[in-house]
Scaffold this motif. Sequence first.
Motif, short mmCIF file in Angstrom:
data_model
loop_
_atom_site.label_atom_id
_atom_site.label_comp_id
_atom_site.label_asym_id
_atom_site.label_seq_id
_atom_site.Cartn_x
_atom_site.Cartn_y
_atom_site.Cartn_z
N TRP A 55 0.87 -1.18 0.00
CA TRP A 55 0.00 0.00 0.00
C TRP A 55 0.90 1.23 0.00
O TRP A 55 1.72 1.40 0.91
N PHE A 56 0.74 2.07 -0.99
CA PHE A 56 1.61 3.22 -1.19
C PHE A 56 0.80 4.49 -0.98
O PHE A 56 -0.20 4.71 -1.68
N ASP A 57 1.21 5.33 -0.01
CA ASP A 57 0.50 6.58 0.30
C ASP A 57 1.54 7.67 0.48
O ASP A 57 2.25 7.69 1.49
N ALA A 58 1.66 8.57 -0.51
CA ALA A 58 2.75 9.54 -0.46
C ALA A 58 2.43 10.78 -1.27
O ALA A 58 1.55 10.79 -2.13
N ASN A 59 3.17 11.84 -0.96
CA ASN A 59 3.18 13.08 -1.75
C ASN A 59 4.62 13.37 -2.13
O ASN A 59 5.52 13.33 -1.28
N ILE A 77 -1.01 -7.28 -9.68
CA ILE A 77 -2.30 -6.63 -9.85
C ILE A 77 -2.23 -5.30 -9.11
O ILE A 77 -1.89 -5.27 -7.93
N ALA A 78 -2.51 -4.21 -9.80
CA ALA A 78 -2.40 -2.89 -9.18
C ALA A 78 -3.73 -2.14 -9.30
O ALA A 78 -4.48 -2.34 -10.25
N TYR A 79 -3.97 -1.29 -8.31
CA TYR A 79 -5.17 -0.43 -8.34
C TYR A 79 -4.79 0.93 -7.77
O TYR A 79 -4.12 1.02 -6.73
N THR A 80 -5.25 2.00 -8.44
CA THR A 80 -4.94 3.36 -8.02
C THR A 80 -6.21 4.07 -7.57
O THR A 80 -7.20 4.11 -8.31
N TRP A 81 -6.18 4.63 -6.36
CA TRP A 81 -7.29 5.45 -5.86
C TRP A 81 -7.08 6.92 -6.19
O TRP A 81 -8.01 7.62 -6.58
N GLU A 82 -5.86 7.40 -5.98
CA GLU A 82 -5.55 8.81 -6.21
C GLU A 82 -4.17 8.92 -6.83
O GLU A 82 -3.31 8.07 -6.63
N GLY A 83 -3.96 10.02 -7.55
CA GLY A 83 -2.63 10.30 -8.09
C GLY A 83 -2.56 10.12 -9.60
O GLY A 83 -3.47 9.59 -10.24
N GLN A 84 -1.45 10.59 -10.14
CA GLN A 84 -1.22 10.52 -11.58
C GLN A 84 0.21 10.06 -11.84
O GLN A 84 1.12 10.36 -11.08
N GLY A 85 0.37 9.33 -12.90
CA GLY A 85 1.70 8.89 -13.30
C GLY A 85 1.60 8.08 -14.57
O GLY A 85 0.52 7.91 -15.15
N SER A 86 2.72 7.56 -15.00
CA SER A 86 2.74 6.73 -16.19
C SER A 86 3.96 5.82 -16.13
O SER A 86 4.92 6.08 -15.40
N TRP A 87 3.94 4.77 -16.93
CA TRP A 87 5.10 3.87 -17.00
C TRP A 87 5.10 3.19 -18.36
O TRP A 87 4.10 3.17 -19.08
N ARG A 120 3.36 16.86 -6.12
CA ARG A 120 2.42 17.76 -5.44
C ARG A 120 0.97 17.29 -5.48
O ARG A 120 0.05 18.09 -5.48
N GLU A 121 0.76 16.00 -5.50
CA GLU A 121 -0.57 15.45 -5.31
C GLU A 121 -0.44 14.07 -4.68
O GLU A 121 0.56 13.38 -4.88
N ARG A 122 -1.43 13.72 -3.89
CA ARG A 122 -1.35 12.47 -3.17
C ARG A 122 -1.39 11.28 -4.12
O ARG A 122 -2.17 11.25 -5.07
N MET A 123 -0.53 10.30 -3.87
CA MET A 123 -0.55 9.04 -4.59
C MET A 123 -1.00 7.95 -3.62
O MET A 123 -0.32 7.68 -2.64
N LEU A 124 -2.16 7.38 -3.88
CA LEU A 124 -2.71 6.30 -3.06
C LEU A 124 -2.91 5.10 -3.98
O LEU A 124 -3.76 5.13 -4.88
N HIS A 125 -2.13 4.06 -3.74
CA HIS A 125 -1.99 3.00 -4.74
C HIS A 125 -1.76 1.66 -4.06
O HIS A 125 -1.09 1.59 -3.02
#
Length: 347
Positions: A55-59, A77-87, A120-125
């Motif tokens: 569980w990843f929760d960070a800014n 298996i991954a699921y994102t609740w909040e945040g933005q990114g790419s890979w 500068r935005e929360r990542m909840l993953h």
Amino acid sequence: MQIGTKNLEGIFDEFKKVAPRSALQTDQDVYSIPERAGEGTYQRTCLRSGMEISWFDANFRDAISLDVDVQYPHLEIAYTWEGQGSWEQSGDSRNYALTAGTSSLLYIRDDKVHAELSPRERMLHMEIRMDMRCLNMQLPELSRLLERRFFCRQTAGAPQIRLIAEQMKQCPYSGSLRKLYLEGKTFELLAIHLDDAGIERQPTVSKLTAGDIRCLYEAKEILSRRWRQPPGLLELARLSGLNDYKLKLGFKELFGTTVFGYVRGMRMNEARKILEQGRVGVNEAAILVGYHNFSHFAALFRKTYGYNPSEVRKVAGIDPGQAERSENPYSVMNNPFPGREERRLHE
């Protein structure tokens, strides 16, 4: 940040353990992210040898770049609740997004990935990570996947996946029962993803360009903001910079669902949350999410979740006495769907 991983442990070499295991949670570790990157935690729960949940929760202060060299057969298996990114996979021009409400089934073996996380935005993953050398799963669908070096299939807005992810995040048990519960939910998610992935088919080369993919993500973001009153297909195509043909086919290929199915998933998820609060009845909830044919709403809800909308609180284990209808924040007087129901989007 450069990370080389020969097993599930490798990803944590750059993180500092900040919380010792407790008497009740002997399977759980908590790490802090490097101070130079920002602030937050990485919680790791071992379910069995070769299977764990992170569980990843960070800014982050600045944009973060990660280069990960995966040197073993890794299923995730991954699921994102909040945040933005790419890979992206090393050497492949296709870009995969980390966005709210999106789940991924990933398999990678002896390959590299490059990831970018927005600042500068929360990542909840959440990530369910498996070392396939340690697990003996005799599944034809899984065996065909493991023959490949790389596989990824993303699914957006699926109510069943979101529900299971939320149940895992809010697990009501501790100790060995917690591990049993989370492992059961892990296999449930894996079954949904494998069934949706169509791995029995021969892999095909996508015809979507990088520009098409950017436009399709823009279309998804528009629907995420406007699902209560979604634009029609032609308008959505215009807003996202695609023609309607490429929008329909590309959306299904990229997100594992149709445009209509994505909107319906958003509505079903909102209906479930409303009903869990117990402050409105089934008919009111149906109206609030855009359905005026109550039997149609009930049938779709039952198809989505496997139980009737009237059974939501019972299934969620909520005491009916907790309902506070006098403090109802919902009202059909505020219904954003006056006299309209799913008439603008078609599969």
